[in-house]
Design a protein around this motif. Structure first.
Motif, short mmCIF file in Angstrom:
data_model
loop_
_atom_site.label_atom_id
_atom_site.label_comp_id
_atom_site.label_asym_id
_atom_site.label_seq_id
_atom_site.Cartn_x
_atom_site.Cartn_y
_atom_site.Cartn_z
N GLN A 5 0.86 -1.18 0.00
CA GLN A 5 0.00 0.00 0.00
C GLN A 5 0.90 1.23 0.00
O GLN A 5 1.93 1.25 0.66
N PHE A 6 0.46 2.25 -0.72
CA PHE A 6 1.16 3.53 -0.72
C PHE A 6 0.23 4.54 -0.06
O PHE A 6 -0.93 4.66 -0.46
N ILE A 7 0.74 5.25 0.93
CA ILE A 7 -0.07 6.21 1.67
C ILE A 7 0.66 7.55 1.62
O ILE A 7 1.86 7.62 1.86
N GLN A 8 -0.10 8.60 1.31
CA GLN A 8 0.46 9.95 1.33
C GLN A 8 -0.35 10.77 2.32
O GLN A 8 -1.58 10.79 2.25
N PHE A 9 0.35 11.42 3.23
CA PHE A 9 -0.32 12.29 4.18
C PHE A 9 -0.38 13.69 3.58
O PHE A 9 0.64 14.22 3.14
N PRO A 10 -1.55 14.31 3.55
CA PRO A 10 -1.70 15.58 2.83
C PRO A 10 -1.07 16.80 3.49
O PRO A 10 -0.92 17.82 2.85
N SER A 11 -0.67 16.72 4.73
CA SER A 11 -0.09 17.89 5.40
C SER A 11 1.43 17.84 5.44
O SER A 11 2.06 18.36 6.34
N ASP A 12 2.03 17.21 4.43
CA ASP A 12 3.48 17.09 4.45
C ASP A 12 4.18 18.33 3.91
O ASP A 12 5.39 18.43 3.96
N HIS A 13 3.43 19.27 3.37
CA HIS A 13 3.99 20.56 2.93
C HIS A 13 3.47 21.64 3.86
O HIS A 13 2.52 21.43 4.60
N THR A 14 4.07 22.79 3.74
CA THR A 14 3.57 23.90 4.54
C THR A 14 3.15 25.03 3.62
O THR A 14 3.49 25.04 2.43
N GLY A 20 -3.59 33.24 7.73
CA GLY A 20 -4.78 32.43 7.92
C GLY A 20 -4.59 30.94 7.69
O GLY A 20 -5.50 30.16 7.92
N LYS A 21 -3.44 30.53 7.22
CA LYS A 21 -3.14 29.12 6.98
C LYS A 21 -2.43 28.55 8.21
O LYS A 21 -1.84 29.28 9.00
N PRO A 22 -2.45 27.21 8.35
CA PRO A 22 -1.74 26.61 9.48
C PRO A 22 -0.25 26.99 9.47
O PRO A 22 0.36 27.09 8.40
N THR A 23 0.30 27.18 10.65
CA THR A 23 1.73 27.49 10.75
C THR A 23 2.53 26.28 10.28
O THR A 23 2.05 25.14 10.32
N PRO A 24 3.76 26.50 9.82
CA PRO A 24 4.59 25.36 9.43
C PRO A 24 4.73 24.32 10.55
O PRO A 24 4.63 23.12 10.30
N LYS A 25 4.93 24.78 11.79
CA LYS A 25 5.06 23.84 12.91
C LYS A 25 3.78 23.03 13.11
O LYS A 25 3.83 21.84 13.42
N ALA A 26 2.62 23.65 12.91
CA ALA A 26 1.35 22.94 13.06
C ALA A 26 1.22 21.85 11.99
O ALA A 26 0.77 20.74 12.28
N TYR A 139 2.56 20.60 20.41
CA TYR A 139 2.37 21.84 19.66
C TYR A 139 0.92 21.87 19.15
O TYR A 139 0.44 20.89 18.60
N PRO A 140 0.21 22.98 19.31
CA PRO A 140 -1.18 23.03 18.85
C PRO A 140 -1.28 22.93 17.33
O PRO A 140 -0.80 23.80 16.61
N MET A 141 -1.88 21.85 16.86
CA MET A 141 -1.96 21.59 15.43
C MET A 141 -2.97 22.48 14.71
O MET A 141 -3.09 22.42 13.50
N ASN A 142 -3.69 23.30 15.45
CA ASN A 142 -4.65 24.22 14.83
C ASN A 142 -4.14 25.66 14.81
O ASN A 142 -4.90 26.59 14.54
N SER A 143 -2.86 25.86 15.08
CA SER A 143 -2.27 27.21 15.08
C SER A 143 -2.25 27.76 13.66
O SER A 143 -1.81 27.09 12.73
N LEU A 144 -2.71 29.01 13.53
CA LEU A 144 -2.75 29.66 12.22
C LEU A 144 -1.76 30.81 12.17
O LEU A 144 -1.47 31.45 13.19
N ASN A 145 -1.27 31.08 10.97
CA ASN A 145 -0.40 32.24 10.77
C ASN A 145 -1.22 33.51 10.97
O ASN A 145 -2.39 33.59 10.56
N ALA A 146 -0.61 34.49 11.58
CA ALA A 146 -1.27 35.79 11.82
C ALA A 146 -1.47 36.52 10.50
O ALA A 146 -0.72 36.30 9.54
N PRO A 147 -2.46 37.41 10.46
CA PRO A 147 -2.63 38.23 9.25
C PRO A 147 -1.40 39.11 9.04
O PRO A 147 -0.78 39.56 10.00
#
Length: 157
Positions: A5-14, A20-26, A139-147
């Motif tokens: 099986q090949f599995i790709q996780f969609p949050s592997d890029h930042t 308004g997008k998730p922070t790289p650390k998140a 680390y909070p995985m819902n952290s967003l980049n500030a405007p």
């Protein structure tokens, strides 16, 4: 369970610092947590004794990104993975393809994977069937980049 099986996780890029997008650390924490959950599920299943999970990043082939363009990570996760040993063998992405073929009983697809070095030195014939229990990132995985705000000219106008 299918043999391969090949599995790709969609949050592997930042998104970098896009507002308004998730922070790289998140995003990295989310991706690492997804891998941990996969290993947890498989290692607690009846299939663990016959499983190997090979992990690599997807950017080693197309220039620099968040991973150095000259190298990438490779993980071999299995009851048969060597522990307490440094393996300094040179491997490539094609080494993973070769290893998958050998584990699945599939012959080489090309002369390149036929001649690639398999990850043999990463494994032992004395398995440790201990299951892995995932640890949720702190680390909070819902952290967003500030405007973003534009710099104000002198005098506030």
């Amino acid at each position: 369970m299918p043999t391969v099986q090949f599995i790709q996780f969609p949050s592997d890029h930042t998104f970098g610092t896009r507002a308004g997008k998730p922070t790289p650390k998140a995003m990295v924490a989310d991706n690492d947590y997804a891998l941990g959950r996969l290993v947890d599920a498989v290692s607690h299943s009846q299939f663990w004794k016959d499983t190997v999970i090979l992990v690599t990043e997807d950017e080693a082939q197309d220039g620099p990104d968040h991973i150095d363009a000259h190298r990438t990570l490779a993980l071999a996760i299995s009851p048969y993975t060597q522990t307490g040993k440094v393996d300094s063998t040179f491997y490539s992405t094609v080494s993973m393809v070769r290893t998958i073929g050998l584990c699945a009983g599939i012959g080489p697809l090309t002369r390149f994977d036929d001649h690639a070095t398999p990850l043999s030195a990463s494994f032992t014939d004395k398995p440790v069937h201990r299951a892995y229990s995932v640890i949720r990132p702190t680390y909070p995985m819902n952290s967003l980049n500030a405007p973003r705000t534009l710099p104000q000219p002198p005098g506030g106008k």
